[in-house]
Design a protein around this motif. Sequence first.
Motif, mmCIF file in Angstrom:
data_model
loop_
_atom_site.group_PDB
_atom_site.id
_atom_site.type_symbol
_atom_site.label_atom_id
_atom_site.label_comp_id
_atom_site.label_asym_id
_atom_site.label_seq_id
_atom_site.Cartn_x
_atom_site.Cartn_y
_atom_site.Cartn_z
ATOM 1 N N GLY A 189 38.956 76.334 -9.167
ATOM 2 C CA GLY A 189 39.807 75.152 -9.224
ATOM 3 C C GLY A 189 40.708 74.894 -8.040
ATOM 4 O O GLY A 189 41.764 74.256 -8.193
ATOM 5 N N TYR A 190 40.318 75.348 -6.844
ATOM 6 C CA TYR A 190 41.123 75.099 -5.661
ATOM 7 C C TYR A 190 40.340 74.287 -4.634
ATOM 8 O O TYR A 190 39.108 74.263 -4.643
ATOM 9 C CB TYR A 190 41.586 76.418 -5.033
ATOM 10 N N LEU A 191 41.083 73.633 -3.754
ATOM 11 C CA LEU A 191 40.496 72.847 -2.672
ATOM 12 C C LEU A 191 40.742 73.547 -1.341
ATOM 13 O O LEU A 191 41.819 74.121 -1.125
ATOM 14 C CB LEU A 191 41.106 71.446 -2.627
ATOM 15 N N TYR A 192 39.747 73.460 -0.459
ATOM 16 C CA TYR A 192 39.858 74.044 0.875
ATOM 17 C C TYR A 192 39.497 72.970 1.898
ATOM 18 O O TYR A 192 38.451 72.332 1.804
ATOM 19 C CB TYR A 192 38.920 75.240 1.038
ATOM 20 N N ILE A 193 40.386 72.784 2.877
ATOM 21 C CA ILE A 193 40.148 71.835 3.958
ATOM 22 C C ILE A 193 39.885 72.611 5.239
ATOM 23 O O ILE A 193 40.646 73.522 5.589
ATOM 24 C CB ILE A 193 41.351 70.894 4.165
ATOM 25 N N ALA A 194 38.813 72.267 5.935
ATOM 26 C CA ALA A 194 38.546 72.815 7.266
ATOM 27 C C ALA A 194 38.933 71.745 8.281
ATOM 28 O O ALA A 194 38.423 70.626 8.237
ATOM 29 C CB ALA A 194 37.075 73.185 7.413
ATOM 30 N N ALA A 195 39.860 72.089 9.170
ATOM 31 C CA ALA A 195 40.344 71.127 10.157
ATOM 32 C C ALA A 195 40.381 71.779 11.533
ATOM 33 O O ALA A 195 40.513 73.001 11.656
ATOM 34 C CB ALA A 195 41.729 70.619 9.770
ATOM 35 N N SER A 196 40.260 70.957 12.557
ATOM 36 C CA SER A 196 40.304 71.466 13.926
ATOM 37 C C SER A 196 41.163 70.548 14.781
ATOM 38 O O SER A 196 41.667 69.518 14.319
ATOM 39 C CB SER A 196 38.883 71.576 14.502
ATOM 40 N N GLY A 197 41.345 70.924 16.038
ATOM 41 C CA GLY A 197 42.164 70.134 16.955
ATOM 42 C C GLY A 197 42.270 70.804 18.300
ATOM 43 O O GLY A 197 41.520 71.735 18.629
ATOM 44 N N ASP A 198 43.228 70.348 19.077
ATOM 45 C CA ASP A 198 43.351 70.834 20.452
ATOM 46 C C ASP A 198 44.113 72.140 20.572
ATOM 47 O O ASP A 198 43.975 72.866 21.556
ATOM 48 C CB ASP A 198 44.046 69.764 21.313
ATOM 49 N N THR A 199 44.956 72.444 19.589
ATOM 50 C CA THR A 199 45.760 73.653 19.665
ATOM 51 C C THR A 199 45.288 74.671 18.634
ATOM 52 O O THR A 199 44.578 74.330 17.675
ATOM 53 C CB THR A 199 47.247 73.344 19.418
ATOM 54 N N ALA A 200 45.714 75.912 18.787
ATOM 55 C CA ALA A 200 45.335 76.972 17.844
ATOM 56 C C ALA A 200 45.837 76.665 16.440
ATOM 57 O O ALA A 200 45.166 76.975 15.451
ATOM 58 C CB ALA A 200 45.882 78.311 18.328
ATOM 59 N N ALA A 201 47.010 76.028 16.344
ATOM 60 C CA ALA A 201 47.567 75.714 15.029
ATOM 61 C C ALA A 201 46.768 74.627 14.316
ATOM 62 O O ALA A 201 46.823 74.521 13.084
ATOM 63 C CB ALA A 201 49.025 75.284 15.171
ATOM 64 N N ASP A 202 46.036 73.818 15.098
ATOM 65 C CA ASP A 202 45.234 72.737 14.484
ATOM 66 C C ASP A 202 43.965 73.268 13.845
ATOM 67 O O ASP A 202 43.416 72.639 12.928
ATOM 68 C CB ASP A 202 44.859 71.691 15.537
ATOM 69 N N ASN A 203 43.469 74.397 14.342
ATOM 70 C CA ASN A 203 42.229 74.975 13.831
ATOM 71 C C ASN A 203 42.555 75.871 12.642
ATOM 72 O O ASN A 203 43.006 77.012 12.814
ATOM 73 C CB ASN A 203 41.525 75.774 14.936
ATOM 74 N N ARG A 204 42.295 75.369 11.443
ATOM 75 C CA ARG A 204 42.797 76.080 10.264
ATOM 76 C C ARG A 204 42.002 75.739 9.007
ATOM 77 O O ARG A 204 41.298 74.735 8.947
ATOM 78 C CB ARG A 204 44.269 75.734 10.037
ATOM 79 N N ASN A 253 37.551 68.089 8.937
ATOM 80 C CA ASN A 253 36.092 68.158 9.035
ATOM 81 C C ASN A 253 35.370 68.359 7.707
ATOM 82 O O ASN A 253 34.273 67.829 7.518
ATOM 83 C CB ASN A 253 35.697 69.307 9.976
ATOM 84 N N ASP A 254 35.955 69.141 6.815
ATOM 85 C CA ASP A 254 35.218 69.479 5.589
ATOM 86 C C ASP A 254 36.190 69.686 4.444
ATOM 87 O O ASP A 254 37.373 69.984 4.641
ATOM 88 C CB ASP A 254 34.378 70.744 5.808
ATOM 89 N N LEU A 255 35.643 69.526 3.234
ATOM 90 C CA LEU A 255 36.419 69.675 2.009
ATOM 91 C C LEU A 255 35.546 70.392 0.992
ATOM 92 O O LEU A 255 34.398 70.006 0.771
ATOM 93 C CB LEU A 255 36.828 68.292 1.492
ATOM 94 N N PHE A 256 36.088 71.445 0.377
ATOM 95 C CA PHE A 256 35.306 72.223 -0.588
ATOM 96 C C PHE A 256 36.137 72.520 -1.824
ATOM 97 O O PHE A 256 37.324 72.823 -1.725
ATOM 98 C CB PHE A 256 34.830 73.535 0.045
ATOM 99 N N ALA A 257 35.499 72.418 -2.995
ATOM 100 C CA ALA A 257 36.147 72.747 -4.269
ATOM 101 C C ALA A 257 35.555 74.049 -4.790
ATOM 102 O O ALA A 257 34.347 74.150 -4.997
ATOM 103 C CB ALA A 257 35.941 71.621 -5.271
ATOM 104 N N SER A 258 36.406 75.045 -5.003
ATOM 105 C CA SER A 258 35.933 76.350 -5.469
ATOM 106 C C SER A 258 35.813 76.366 -6.992
ATOM 107 O O SER A 258 36.375 75.516 -7.693
ATOM 108 C CB SER A 258 36.889 77.459 -5.025
ATOM 109 N N GLU A 259 35.079 77.360 -7.499
ATOM 110 C CA GLU A 259 34.852 77.447 -8.938
ATOM 111 C C GLU A 259 36.133 77.709 -9.722
ATOM 112 O O GLU A 259 36.227 77.356 -10.902
ATOM 113 C CB GLU A 259 33.817 78.536 -9.250
#
Length: 529
Positions: A86-101, A78-84
């Motif tokens: 120097g790291y990347l963060y991905i927001a992802a979802s799905g049908d199971t608890a493990a997919d939402n991360r 769903n989303d992608l963010f670059a922190s100051e």
Amino acid sequence: MRNTTAFLRRSAAAVSTALLLGVLPAAADSGQIYAPELSFRSYTYSRWGDPIACPDPYTVEKVATGVDLGIGDLKKPNDLFASEDGYLYIAASGDTAADNRIVKLDKDLNVLEIRTGYLGSDGQEVAFQEPLGVFVTPENDIYVADGTSKNIVHMDSEGKLKRLIEAPSHEDSAIIDEDFVDRYRPSKLVVDSSGRIHVVAINVNEGIVEFDPDGEFEGFLAAGKVNANPIEVLWKKFSTQAQLDRMADFVPIEYNNISLDDEDFLFVTSSAIDEKVVIAELGSDNGSQEGALVRRLNMLGEDILRRKGFGPPSGDQEIIQDTDNIDSPYIGISRFVDVANGADGTFTVLDSNRCRLFTYDSEGYLLYAFGGPDVTAGGFRTPGALAQLDDCLYVLDSNTRAITMFRRTDFGNLVASAISWQESGDYQKSAEEWSLVLEKNANYDMAYTGLGKAAYRDGEYEEAMELFKLGNNVDWYSRSYKEYRKAVVAQWFAPVASVVVVLAVGLLVVMKIRKFRRKRRENEGRNMP
């Protein structure tokens, strides 16, 4: 600077056409994951809206799915963010608890951490329900827009909950409708340097949802302009209540993404703009808020984005409509879904319709466009999120469920360096870089404009006029002409004024002499016997 124009004329003739129209360079061989050859062409637009090929500003270095990264399929990225830092963060979802991360990666796409929830006050993990957006502050606090729970989750770098910011309700403020909580789904967010939280939410067209540093609802910012047909507006004035109930409401435009630049201004995108308005404005030098696919907002919600380029920053200027009966994958206008802020006021917008990226400078001039729908060549199918880290751009595709890493090329680095020197006020070094850009692309209008600005700052207004003419920059040509005219007037005013004074004095002396002689003759005539 006096030899610049002559140099450009000589070098332009020597530049190989292959730099512009030939085979483009292959992506760097990273030795990891997937690094295809970039087969689509990069381009800019001329003043008349014609695409002009240019060397690739970026090339594909890696393409990786969740499976490639060893973390399993990213069901709904769903989303992608670059922190100051120097790291990347991905927001992802799905049908199971493990997919939402929330997945944390380094800039080379190595997985560092995965969070499927936050730690409550009792030390137990509470699972995310639908992470749609993520933002990380300079202090490494993490904010997650959890769509299904309708909460903004604020946690520290260790994942410990600091607070939950719930959906504002009618009880919180009279400006909130009673059905607001039911339709509110926070999707994207940023936190400015003062701690204020700005949220873009699905099904919310009142504007950006604002929370103060304490998490209290503050109001709505920058409600989009209502794009209503004037005839429909007039018709509503004379309609009965029953007729009004059957009509579709005129609702403001809904934003779909938000980012924060290094000056604390908000960049927002919207893909719900009236296509007819956008098409009508593509031929103009400046756009309006009604047709703005991307905006830069101050804290009052005013759009302060500069639009000085060859048309507003609206992506592609070549529009193919369904009625054209042309077999093309590019139907309709560009649809912006995200924006990434670079250095020196530059920004890149992501077009989900044409699967392309458009990078603009601080004045709204298009620096280059690149990308395409061919996934075998580093392109996309349904790009949805964009982030920038130093000389790299990252695109998250919700269809291929992959992240693509682009690295800036030598050409892109030259353009970035020239802009950086220009923004810092060193126009001499900027001119040197722009000259190198022209050696790679003799048709690059922005380079002529950059050289023209250097000449302008040096007071070489006549040379600046010629360079701005080569760059088709009417605005700066007019500025240079005004200064050139002032310089010419100042240069010739004293000599011309001196000549006028001498002539005036001479004329006055001649008139005095003639008058004296005339009087003497008259006196002599009266004294004769």
